[in-house]
Design a protein around this motif. Sequence first.
Motif, PDB file in Angstrom:
ATOM      1  N   UNK A  74      19.040 -45.752  33.937  1.00 39.25           N
ATOM      2  CA  UNK A  74      20.468 -45.465  34.001  1.00 39.25           C
ATOM      3  C   UNK A  74      21.194 -46.395  33.022  1.00 39.25           C
ATOM      4  N   UNK A  75      21.299 -46.001  31.749  1.00 38.70           N
ATOM      5  CA  UNK A  75      21.856 -46.904  30.725  1.00 38.70           C
ATOM      6  C   UNK A  75      23.274 -47.386  31.008  1.00 38.70           C
ATOM      7  N   UNK A  76      24.050 -46.601  31.760  1.00 41.09           N
ATOM      8  CA  UNK A  76      25.423 -47.003  32.061  1.00 41.09           C
ATOM      9  C   UNK A  76      25.548 -47.767  33.378  1.00 41.09           C
ATOM     10  N   UNK A  77      24.401 -48.164  33.950  1.00 41.58           N
ATOM     11  CA  UNK A  77      24.402 -48.819  35.250  1.00 41.58           C
ATOM     12  C   UNK A  77      25.242 -50.097  35.242  1.00 41.58           C
ATOM     13  N   UNK A  78      25.033 -50.952  34.252  1.00 42.37           N
ATOM     14  CA  UNK A  78      25.745 -52.233  34.203  1.00 42.37           C
ATOM     15  C   UNK A  78      27.231 -52.018  33.984  1.00 42.37           C
TER      16      UNK A  78
ATOM     17  N   UNK B  20      27.127 -40.631  40.829  1.00 35.95           N
ATOM     18  CA  UNK B  20      25.846 -39.923  40.983  1.00 35.95           C
ATOM     19  C   UNK B  20      24.671 -40.853  40.687  1.00 35.95           C
ATOM     20  N   UNK B  21      24.834 -41.704  39.677  1.00 41.29           N
ATOM     21  CA  UNK B  21      23.763 -42.645  39.347  1.00 41.29           C
ATOM     22  C   UNK B  21      23.495 -43.615  40.495  1.00 41.29           C
ATOM     23  N   UNK B  22      24.547 -44.022  41.208  1.00 38.21           N
ATOM     24  CA  UNK B  22      24.365 -44.877  42.384  1.00 38.21           C
ATOM     25  C   UNK B  22      23.537 -44.145  43.438  1.00 38.21           C
ATOM     26  N   UNK B  23      23.827 -42.869  43.655  1.00 38.40           N
ATOM     27  CA  UNK B  23      23.053 -42.079  44.627  1.00 38.40           C
ATOM     28  C   UNK B  23      21.593 -41.947  44.191  1.00 38.40           C
ATOM     29  N   UNK B  24      21.376 -41.740  42.907  1.00 37.62           N
ATOM     30  CA  UNK B  24      20.000 -41.650  42.406  1.00 37.62           C
ATOM     31  C   UNK B  24      19.253 -42.967  42.632  1.00 37.62           C
ATOM     32  N   UNK B  25      19.935 -44.085  42.371  1.00 29.87           N
ATOM     33  CA  UNK B  25      19.312 -45.391  42.582  1.00 29.87           C
ATOM     34  C   UNK B  25      18.987 -45.606  44.058  1.00 29.87           C
TER      35      UNK B  25
ATOM     36  N   UNK C  93      15.209 -46.197  45.510  1.00 31.38           N
ATOM     37  CA  UNK C  93      14.894 -47.433  46.219  1.00 31.38           C
ATOM     38  C   UNK C  93      14.469 -47.169  47.658  1.00 31.38           C
ATOM     39  N   UNK C  94      15.313 -46.452  48.417  1.00 28.95           N
ATOM     40  CA  UNK C  94      15.075 -46.299  49.857  1.00 28.95           C
ATOM     41  C   UNK C  94      13.972 -45.308  50.185  1.00 28.95           C
ATOM     42  N   UNK C  95      13.731 -44.335  49.313  1.00 25.49           N
ATOM     43  CA  UNK C  95      12.755 -43.291  49.631  1.00 25.49           C
ATOM     44  C   UNK C  95      11.477 -43.363  48.793  1.00 25.49           C
ATOM     45  N   UNK C  96      11.511 -44.132  47.688  1.00 25.23           N
ATOM     46  CA  UNK C  96      10.312 -44.244  46.834  1.00 25.23           C
ATOM     47  C   UNK C  96       9.802 -45.686  46.795  1.00 25.23           C
ATOM     48  N   UNK C  97      10.637 -46.582  46.283  1.00 23.29           N
ATOM     49  CA  UNK C  97      10.194 -47.961  46.086  1.00 23.29           C
ATOM     50  C   UNK C  97       9.828 -48.661  47.403  1.00 23.29           C
ATOM     51  N   UNK C  98      10.741 -48.668  48.361  1.00 24.58           N
ATOM     52  CA  UNK C  98      10.504 -49.437  49.587  1.00 24.58           C
ATOM     53  C   UNK C  98       9.343 -48.890  50.421  1.00 24.58           C
ATOM     54  N   UNK C  99       9.279 -47.569  50.686  1.00 24.78           N
ATOM     55  CA  UNK C  99       8.154 -47.087  51.495  1.00 24.78           C
ATOM     56  C   UNK C  99       6.810 -47.126  50.775  1.00 24.78           C
ATOM     57  N   UNK C 100       6.810 -46.906  49.451  1.00 26.01           N
ATOM     58  CA  UNK C 100       5.546 -46.712  48.736  1.00 26.01           C
ATOM     59  C   UNK C 100       5.069 -47.933  47.956  1.00 26.01           C
ATOM     60  N   UNK C 101       5.934 -48.904  47.724  1.00 21.19           N
ATOM     61  CA  UNK C 101       5.525 -50.113  46.984  1.00 21.19           C
ATOM     62  C   UNK C 101       5.760 -51.376  47.814  1.00 21.19           C
ATOM     63  N   UNK C 102       6.974 -51.528  48.304  1.00 15.37           N
ATOM     64  CA  UNK C 102       7.335 -52.745  49.044  1.00 15.37           C
ATOM     65  C   UNK C 102       6.477 -52.942  50.298  1.00 15.37           C
ATOM     66  N   UNK C 103       6.427 -51.941  51.174  1.00 10.75           N
ATOM     67  CA  UNK C 103       5.699 -52.104  52.441  1.00 10.75           C
ATOM     68  C   UNK C 103       4.210 -52.348  52.249  1.00 10.75           C
ATOM     69  N   UNK C 104       3.507 -51.520  51.460  1.00  9.31           N
ATOM     70  CA  UNK C 104       2.073 -51.813  51.285  1.00  9.31           C
ATOM     71  C   UNK C 104       1.824 -53.180  50.654  1.00  9.31           C
TER      72      UNK C 104
END
Length: 297
Positions: A178-182, A200-205, A209-220
């Motif tokens: 998301x190049x315009x994030x900052x 919309x970019x906030x919703x994508x982030x 985070x909540x549905x991909x990163x945390x369940x599939x990377x953080x927890x394991x």
Amino acid sequence: AGAPLARFAPAAAAASHGARRAAGALASAPWSVSRSKAQPCVGWAASSTAAGARSARARLGPSKQQRCAQTAPAAAVRSFCKPAASGGSSSSSVASSSPSPGLLAAVLAFPKAQPYATNIIVATVKTAAADLMAQTLVEGKPLAEVDWKRNLVFVVFGAGYLGAFQWLIQVNFFAKLFPNMAAFANASWATKMGDRQGQLNVLYQCFLDAFIHLPLVYLPTFYVVKEMVLGGKANPAEWAADGVNKYLTNWWVDVPQLIYVWTPTDLVCFSVPLYLRMPLRHVVSFAWTVYLSFLRG
């Protein structure tokens, strides 16, 4: 000490005539003190303008000015090093008119100046403190019975994953997606309210985070780190296998709670200025880590 300062002469090559004359005098004379005492004078002599010289003097402070003026081997250098006598150009008046910031101001400025280092420090302290709270206040253990090896799990996980790696995901990696994030994060709230694409970019982030990163990377990763510290095995493959098995066993309890807590939290974290993103996240993460320690520690 005692070596001539000819090596410093190129620093003044582009300076004004007066500065070059001072630097030349300094380079041609033997120096009887250490290089650390010589360099301030070289820096001042190399300043191409009077304003630059005053600025350099102000940064180095009165004590170094006096030392240079006393030990410089040439009159040209001494005159350049000495603070101006009047007119507000003296380094003393500059220093006194710009009081140094207090300790509180320096502490408050550090997160913005060093956000990555701040994140690692906060994450490490937070996770260790959260586990300690879970053991003493939630589980009711006296301090003498605290499981410090279990606490080490949270120290390692906090520093390595939450502090270092998670910053790379949620700041560096998301910035590429998301190049315009900052720009959105650092904009005023009035601007954010009118920026539909930024919203919309906030919703994508939040989704990533909540549905991909945390369940599939953080927890394991948490379960694997736990096995590494507490499992009593030397083989990393066994840490991974045992950690993933426990992660899968607890999936239906851990993941819904994770999504329930972090989806609204992410909405706020991904909307505030970028340097506050991770510190603010750690505020909620402290309570979450107490829960995780109590449940899975």
